[in-house]
Design an enzyme around this catalytic site. Structure first.
Site, short mmCIF file in Angstrom:
data_model
loop_
_atom_site.label_atom_id
_atom_site.label_comp_id
_atom_site.label_asym_id
_atom_site.label_seq_id
_atom_site.Cartn_x
_atom_site.Cartn_y
_atom_site.Cartn_z
N SER A 158 42.68 33.84 55.15
CA SER A 158 41.92 34.55 54.12
C SER A 158 41.79 33.69 52.88
CB SER A 158 42.63 35.85 53.73
OG SER A 158 43.81 35.56 52.98
N ASP A 159 40.70 33.91 52.12
CA ASP A 159 40.72 33.42 50.75
C ASP A 159 41.85 34.16 50.04
OD1 ASP A 159 40.08 32.10 48.41
OD2 ASP A 159 37.95 32.53 48.54
N TRP A 160 42.35 33.57 48.98
CA TRP A 160 43.58 34.07 48.35
C TRP A 160 43.39 35.48 47.79
CZ3 TRP A 160 44.51 30.41 51.12
CH2 TRP A 160 45.63 29.61 51.08
N ALA A 185 42.25 37.99 49.50
CA ALA A 185 41.06 38.65 50.04
C ALA A 185 41.40 39.74 51.04
CB ALA A 185 40.13 37.62 50.69
#
Length: 813
Positions: free
Chosen positions: A235-237, A239
Site C-alpha cells: 500500500s501507499d503509506w 492507504a
C-alpha cells in the site's frame, strides 16, 4: 496469462520460500504483513528472514533517515530522465540507485512513479515521466531493469490513475475501461511484462467506486491474472483502510507498521472467517519471495549474486542532466555562448538552485552545483557577472545555510535525553528513527538551538513549519509561544505546509544571533505512524522588486549575453497539492521582459519539473528547459551553454498555456473526478481540439541540423536514414508516430509508436531500425473485454516531434 517459465535458480529459491512459509503460524504471518515501523518489515529468525528495508525514491535513495546528515546522490527529476528519450540511460540510473540502496542497507526502492501527465496542473508531475503511456513504459522499464540488476527491488507506483493530488486520499476517479487500458494501465503492463518488477504500490485513490488497496479486479484479475505479476503489492503509506477488504482485494503489505489494518486485526479476520488463511499464505509467500530475491532469506540464493560494477554517481547525475535539457528556441544560434564573450547571469534561482521536487521524492545530496557555481568554474575570469533580478521564493525559505543548530530532546522533567545534528534547521524523525537514548514514550520536547548568521543587514523574518505547540526565541527575545494547526486533512499535510512567519528581527551582516525553536511533542496514541517533523525557515531583508530588476537590466545591458534563470518552488510543485496555474512565481516574468528589452541576446533557463507558461518566449533569443536537474545541474548547464556538450533532450510532455490546455479538471466534485476526456490527454487532446501548444510533444533542438533522407517499412520493421547537415557531431531522436488512414471520432488521430536515437558527425548519415510493437495497432474492445487488432490502412510518420513530421509511408495490416 502466466509469466515466463521459471529458471532453475528461481525454482530453488521458491522451494526455500515454501518451506519457510510452512514454518510460520497465523499470528506471525499477519504480523509480517503489517510491517514493524515506518520503513521495514520484522525479522523472523526462526526461518532465517532478515528485516526487509524500504526507501523512498525515485531520484535517489534516502534510506530510513530523512535528514541531510545522511546524504544521497540526487539525480535529475523523472521528467528529465524521460526527456532524454533513452531507456539505456534510465537503466544506468537504476544501476546507480541500486548501488546507493545497498550502501544504505535498503532492499526495496519505492519507485518508479509511472502515472501520467493527465493535466498540467498535477502537482506531482515532476515525479512522473510523461503524458505518453508508451514513452513512460519504456523509460520506466529501463529504470526497473537497472535497479533490479543490482539486486534491489522496485515498487512501480501508484497503481492506478493517481494522476493528481487534490483530495488524493478520498477521490474516486471515474475512468472508462478503454482509457484505463490504453492509457493509465499501459505503462504498468509494459513494465510488468518486460522488466518483471518485484513490487507494485497501490494508490490512495479509488477507481470507479473501489479504493485501490481493495481493488480485486485490477489487482488480482488484471495485474496478477492477465499480466502474470508475481511480486509484492504494498500500500501507499496509510492507504489501507479495511482489513478484509484489503486482504481479499489482493493487498500484501499494509504500511507503515506496526499499527495497520493487518497484524492482529488480520489474524482475527481469518479466525472469524472473513479472510481465508490461504489468502494470507499467498501474500506471505510473495513477501518471502521478495526477501529471497533481495538476499534477505537464509538458504535462498539472491536474484543477483554479483552486483554491477561501481558507478560514479556525480558523473552520471551530470550526464543525465545535460542529456535531458531541452533547447526549445535558439534564434540566431545564440547558443552555444561565444568564446570569451561576457555573460550576465541573472536570477535568485541561479544562486540558490532548485534541484529536485518537494515531498517524498526529496533526498539530501552531499553537494549541489548551482548555475552560478557551474558557470563561474567554466567561464574565464572577468567574463561573468551576477545579479539577483527576481526571487521565485515569496516568503520564508527552508534549508537556509545561515542556520547552525542542533536538536535537543528532553523528557517531561526537562532532562536532556538525547541530541542529534539538525542540518537545514529541520527535524524529520519517522517511526523509531530517534536520537540515541530517546523513545516516543519519554520524548516531551525537541529544541532546535544554535545560531543564525545573516549575510545581509536589515529586518529578517523567521518562520515555523509544522503543527502543534512551538516557542520561538531569537536573540534572547521570545517572539512566538503558541500552536499551529494543520490546514488540510491529508495526514501528510505537515510535510507540505508552508512555514508561518513568527518573528521579525533587525540583524547585522556577519554577526551570529542565538535562535531557539522548541516543539512540544504530543502524538496521538492511535496515530498510524509516529512522526516528529518541524523546521525553522528564514527570509532576509526585503528588497524593492523594481530596484532588483533595474540592477539586472543594467548588468544585461553591459554584457554580450544575458542568461536568466527562472524557477518554480516547492510551494508550486510538490507532493500533497495540485497547481492552481502555470505561471512562474514572483516577479520572474517581469524580469525576463525587462532583460530581453535591454539585451537581444537573452537566454532563459527554465528550472521547473513540469510545464510553465512562457509569456516572453518571442522576446528572447533562446530558451533552455532544465527540469529539476539534480545535484550536478549547474555543472551540466555550463557544459551545455558553453557547447562542451549539446542539449540532448526532447519534450516528454506538451508545453502550453493553461487557457489552451484541453484537460484542466483536477478538483473532484462530490468526491468524484470524472476523466471525461477519455482517451484524449496530452498531445492527443491538443490534436483533437485543434489547438497549437507553445511547444509540442517531442520537440527539442540541438547544436546541429538533420536531414531526414528515407523511410522504409514492411509493416512491422521501420528503417529511417538521417544525415547530420550541420558543423558538429550530434544525436538525433527519431520519433515514429502511427496514424490510422481514417481515424474514428473516438480514436486519437496519431500516437507515438516507437523511437530510436542515432549519432553522427558532420556530413555523416545514420540509420535506425525500429520494430513496431503490435500494441500500436490494437485498441481495447469494451464489448469483448479484450485487445482487438485493428486491420486496415495506416501512415507511419518519422520526425522530430508530434507536429514536425519529416517522412511518411503507408502501412497496410
Amino acid at each position: 496469462m502466466t509469466g515466463p517459465e521459471p529458471t532453475s535458480a528461481e525454482e530453488a529459491r521458491e522451494a526455500v520460500v515454501v518451506a519457510a512459509l510452512r514454518a510460520l503460524d497465523l499470528d506471525t504471518k499477519t504480523r509480517l504483513l503489517a510491517g514493524q515501523d515506518m520503513w521495514s518489515l520484522p525479522a523472523l529468525p526462526v526461518i532465517g528472514l532478515s528485516s526487509l528495508v524500504m526507501s523512498d525514491g525515485p531520484v535517489g535513495v534516502r534510506g530510513v533517515r530523512w535528514s541531510a546528515d545522511a546524504p544521497s546522490v540526487a539525480l535529475p527529476s523523472p521528467t528529465a530522465l524521460a526527456a532524454a528519450w533513452d531507456p539505456e540511460l534510465a537503466r544506468r540510473a537504476g544501476v546507480l540507485l541500486a548501488q546507493e540502496a545497498r550502501r544504505k542497507g535498503v532492499h526495496v526502492l519505492l519507485a518508479p512513479t509511472v502515472n501520467l501527465h493527465r493535466s498540467p496542473l498535477g502537482g506531482r508531475h515532476f515525479e512522473c515521466y510523461s503524458e505518453d503511456p508508451y514513452l513512460t513504459g519504456v523509460i520506466g522499464g529501463g529504470y526497473v531493469s537497472g535497479v533490479q540488476s543490482g539486486g534491489v527491488g522496485t515498487t512501480v507506483k501508484h497503481f492506478v490513475a493517481n494522476d493528481a493530488e487534490t483530495d488524493r486520499f478520498t477521490v474516486d476517479n471515474r475512468v472508462s475501461e478503454r482509457a484505463l487500458r490504453e492509457l493509465y494501465l499501459a505503462p504498468f503492463e509494459a513494465i510488468v511484462r518486460n522488466a518483471r518488477p518485484w513490487g507494485v504500490m497501490t494508490a490512495y485513490n479509488s477507481v470507479n467506486g473501489t479504493t485501490m488497496t481493495e481493488h480485486h479486479h485490477l489487482v488480482e484479475e488484471v495485474l496478477r491474472g492477465e499480466w502474470g505479476f508475481d511480486g509484492v503489492n504494498v500500500s501507499d503509506w496509510t492507504a489501507a483502510r479495511d482489513t478484509a477488504g484489503a486482504a481479499n482485494g489482493g493487498l500484501d503489505l499494509a504500511m507503515p507498521g506496526p499499527r495497520t489494518v493487518y497484524g492482529p486485526a488480520l489474524a482475527r479476520a481469518v479466525r472469524d472467517g472473513r479472510v481465508a488463511e490461504a489468502t494470507v499464505d499467498a501474500a506471505v509467500r510473495r513477501v518471502l519471495r521478495l526477501a529471497a530475491r533481495a538476499g534477505a532469506l537464509a538458504g535462498a540464493e539472491p536474484a543477483v549474486t554479483e552486483p554491477p560494477a561501481p558507478v560514479d554517481g556525480a558523473a552520471l547525475a551530470r550526464e543525465i542532466a545535460r542529456r535531458s535539457f531541452v533547447l526549445v528556441r535558439n534564434e540566431r544560434r545564440v547558443l552555444p555562448l561565444r568564446p570569451r564573450g561576457t555573460v550576465a547571469l541573472i536570477g535568485a534561482a541561479a544562486r540558490d538552485a532548485r534541484v529536485l521536487g518537494g515531498g517524498s521524492a526529496t533526498v539530501f545530496p552531499a553537494r549541489t552545483v548551482s548555475p552560478l557555481d557551474g558557470l563561474t568554474a567554466a567561464l574565464p575570469d572577468g567574463t561573468l557577472t551576477y545579479a539577483v533580478g527576481a526571487d521565485p521564493v515569496t516568503g520564508p525559505a527552508l534549508d537556509d545555510p545561515g542556520f547552525t543548530v542542533r536538536a535537543v530532546c528532553r523528557n517531561a522533567a526537562g532532562e536532556i535525553t538525547g541530541t542529534r545534528s539538525a542540518p537545514g534547521a529541520a527535524v524529520q524523525w519517522m517511526g523509531t528513527d530517534l536520537p540515541e537514548g530517546v523513545t516516543h514514550d519519554t520524548l516531551d520536547t525537541v529544541e532546535l538551538t544554535g545560531t543564525y548568521t545573516p549575510r545581509e543587514s536589515g529586518r529578517h523574518t523567521f518562520a515555523v513549519k509544522g503543527t502543534g505547540a512551538f516557542t520561538l526565541t531569537v536573540g534572547g527575545t521570545t517572539y512566538y509561544d503558541g500552536a499551529q494547526r494543520p490546514s488540510q486533512d491529508d495526514p501528510s499535510g505537515t510535510f507540505f505546509a508552508a512555514p508561518v512567519p513568527r518573528a521579525e528581527v533587525e540583524l547585522t551582516a556577519g554577526e551570529p544571533v542565538e535562535v531557539s525553536l522548541t516543539h512540544a511533542v504530543r502524538l496521538p496514541e492511535d496515530l498510524p505512524m509516529k512522526v516528529v517533523t518541524f523546521a525553522l525557515a528564514h527570509s532576509g531583508p526585503p528588497r524593492d522588486a523594481d530596484e532588483l530588476i533595474a540592477e539586472a537590466v543594467e548588468a544585461a545591458r553591459n554584457a554580450d549575453t544575458a542568461v536568466v534563470v527562472v524557477a518554480t518552488t516547492e510551494r508550486v510543485e510538490s507532493e500533497g497539492f495540485d497547481r492552481r496555474d502555470l505561471r512562474l512565481p514572483g516577479r520572474q516574468d517581469d524580469l525576463v521582459h525587462a532583460v530581453a528589452a535591454a539585451n537581444p541576446d537573452t537566454v532563459v533557463v527554465v528550472n521547473s519539473g513540469s510545464p510553465v507558461e512562457l509569456p516572453w518566449r518571442d522576446e528572447v533569443a533562446a530558451i533552455l528547459l532544465t527540469w529539476f536537474p539534480g545535484q550536478e545541474g549547474g555543472a551540466a548547464l555550463a557544459d551545455v551553454l558553453t557547447g562542451v556538450h549539446e542539449p540532448g533532450g526532447r519534450l516528454p510532455t506538451t508545453w502550453g498555456t493553461l487557457a489552451d490546455a484541453p484537460v484542466t479538471q483536477v478538483v473532484p466534485v462530490n468526491g468524484e473526478l470524472p476523466y471525461s476526456e477519455d482517451l484524449f490527454i496530452g498531445y492527443r487532446a491538443w490534436d483533437r481540439a485543434g489547438r497549437t501548444p507553445t511547444y509540442p510533444f517531442g520537440h527539442g533542438l540541438g547544436y546541429t541540423d538533420w536531414a531526414y533522407e528515407s523511410l522504409e517499412t514492411d509493416g512491422t520493421t521501420v528503417r529511417v536514414r538521417v544525415r547530420n547537415t550541420g558543423e558538429r557531431p550530434g544525436r538525433e531522436v527519431i520519433q515514429l508516430y502511427l496514424s490510422p488512414a481514417e481515424p474514428a471520432p473516438d480514436r486519437p488521430a496519431r500516437g507515438l509508436a516507437a523511437f530510436a536515437s542515432v549519432e553522427a558527425g558532420p556530413g555523416e548519415s545514420a540509420e535506425a531500425t525500429v520494430e513496431l510493437p503490435r500494441r500500436a495497432f490494437e485498441v481495447w474492445d469494451d464489448t469483448t473485454k479484450a485487445w482487438a487488432f485493428v486491420k486496415g490502412s495506416y501512415e507511419i510518420f518519422a520526425g522530430r516531434s508530434i507536429t514536425d513530421r519529416r517522412l511518411t509511408a503507408p502501412i497496410n495490416v
